[in-house]
Scaffold this active site. Structure first.
Site, PDB file in Angstrom:
ATOM      1  N   ASP A 168       0.825  -1.211   0.000  1.00 49.51           N
ATOM      2  CA  ASP A 168       0.000   0.000   0.000  1.00 49.51           C
ATOM      3  C   ASP A 168       0.857   1.257   0.000  1.00 49.51           C
ATOM      4  OD1 ASP A 168      -2.913  -0.877   0.394  1.00 49.51           O
ATOM      5  OD2 ASP A 168      -1.894  -2.024   1.934  1.00 49.51           O
ATOM      6  N   SER A 169       1.886   1.265   0.837  1.00 50.19           N
ATOM      7  CA  SER A 169       2.718   2.463   0.958  1.00 50.19           C
ATOM      8  C   SER A 169       3.497   2.733  -0.320  1.00 50.19           C
ATOM      9  CB  SER A 169       3.671   2.316   2.147  1.00 50.19           C
ATOM     10  OG  SER A 169       2.940   2.204   3.357  1.00 50.19           O
TER      11      SER A 169
END
Length: 395
Positions: A168-169
């Site tokens: 996600d990051s």
């Protein structure tokens, strides 16, 4: 000092991690970020992991500097207000499954017709096109299919995950990078708005170095190698006498020689067959054994002191407690001491990257659900009756 993104308005239609983290980065550097949340409890991240009262500590970080606006996007009033927000924005960031916003009348065609200069960052599992576009995708799946899970962990165990939401990051960072490039095009008059299509899988895949060409040319599949860096030697994680672990990167030619001399292995330092990386890779197990023998006889502080004197890159593996106690983190402003809305002291991570003239800042922690709804809608020009209808649905 105003942030470098002051004057940029970002509207976030996102939940949990990928889109909200991207929007947070904009907010930290001066953009006005309006986070649109559901009246049914808002972003689920408000309740994830450790809570203070009934709110996640993660929320105080992930939503800092944002304005929370509650809109029911399935209602006519809510969807209309969302379209007006997008019409006023420079950037919209969303992480619905492809087609999700279109069902609400908030897709690219609808919003770009209202705002031809709009940048729309669309973060999804597999991207907006392709045979997998409609599949659900979380960061963990992106890590699995992007290649990083297969190469992570010890070869004797199943593939491991990193202890944070890495996929996600990484997608968030790619989304911000794409948005800024697209904004530069608009702001310099080179063209209008566009879609920044970010896939969780591809964001991980983009970090996989020479994985594909090695396979395509030699049929070599990179496998798990534990703490070592495959094809680069010596670079590994080594035990110390007091139960700690130290990462040592002695993989450039001059650093390798300094490392070997620091551990008392002049014979290995001066061996011509080990003068360059290919020779060291061929004898990597021997080099790791020599380094392990040396580190295992010393505590972590003695190891680090000796390697620092020898100018060899090394570092202990930090826990959260190590990070908070570290004077370098403190000196660099990476630990921000603040308070939550109820006055509870809290330490939050600092802002990265560090800009010398227009640094980012934390103006407030994550807002209460709907805290800014009335203010933002009034700024859009909505009348009191319309605002009352919308805010009534928050309750």
């Amino acid at each position: 000092m105003p942030g470098p993104l002051q004057g940029i308005r970002v509207v976030e239609f996102g939940t949990l991690i990928a889109a909200p983290f991207a929007a947070r980065l904009f907010a930290e550097f001066g953009a006005e970020v309006i986070k649109v949340e559901s009246p049914e409890g808002g972003d689920p991240l408000r309740k994830w992991r450790k809570l203070h009262g009934d709110t996640s500590l993660w929320w105080s970080l992930q939503a800092r500097n944002k304005k929370s606006v509650v809109l029911d996007l399935k209602s006519a009033d809510g969807a209309d207000a969302a379209r007006q927000l997008a019409a006023s924005a420079d950037v919209v960031i969303e992480n619905f499954r492809p087609g999700g916003l279109e069902k609400l009348g908030l897709g690219w065609d609808a919003l770009s017709a209202l705002n031809p200069n709009l940048i729309m960052v669309r973060i999804s599992g597999y991207g907006q096109t392709g045979p997998y576009r409609d599949r659900p995708g979380f960061g963990a799946i992106g890590e699995a299919m992007g290649g990083i899970r297969y190469t992570t962990g010890d070869p004797s165990t199943p593939p491991a995950r990193v202890g944070v939401s890495l996929g996600d990051s990484l997608a968030s960072l790619h989304g911000v990078m794409g948005a800024l490039m697209a904004l530069l095009r608009v702001k310099t008059g080179q063209g209008g708005g566009q879609v920044v299509d970010v896939s969780l899988v591809e964001s991980v895949f983009n970090l996989m170095e020479s994985l594909v060409p090695e396979y395509a040319m030699f049929g070599e599949v990179r496998e798990r190698t534990g703490g070592a860096l495959p094809g680069i030697s010596p670079s590994n994680t080594y035990p110390t006498a007091d139960g700690a672990f130290v990462v040592i990167a002695g993989n450039s030619d001059p650093i390798y020689r300094r490392l070997m001399r620091a551990i008392g292995r002049e014979d290995l330092a001066d061996d011509p067959s080990l003068a360059t990386n290919p020779g060291r890779v061929a004898r990597n197990a021997e080099l790791d054994a020599a380094i392990t023998h040396w580190t295992s006889g010393r505590n972590i502080d003695a190891v680090l002191e000796a390697l620092d004197l020898a100018d060899v890159p090394a570092g202990r593996i930090y826990s959260a407690a190590d990070i908070v106690a570290d004077p370098h983190y403190q000196a660099r402003g990476m630990l921000l001491n603040t308070t939550l809305p109820d006055g509870q002291p809290i330490t939050l991570p600092g802002i990265v990257p560090t800009l010398s003239e227009t640094p980012g800042e934390m103006r407030w922690t994550g807002p209460a659900l709907g805290e800014h709804t009335a203010q933002v809608l009034a700024d859009l020009g909505l009348g009191a009756d319309a605002i009352a209808r919308i805010t009534a649905k928050e309750k």
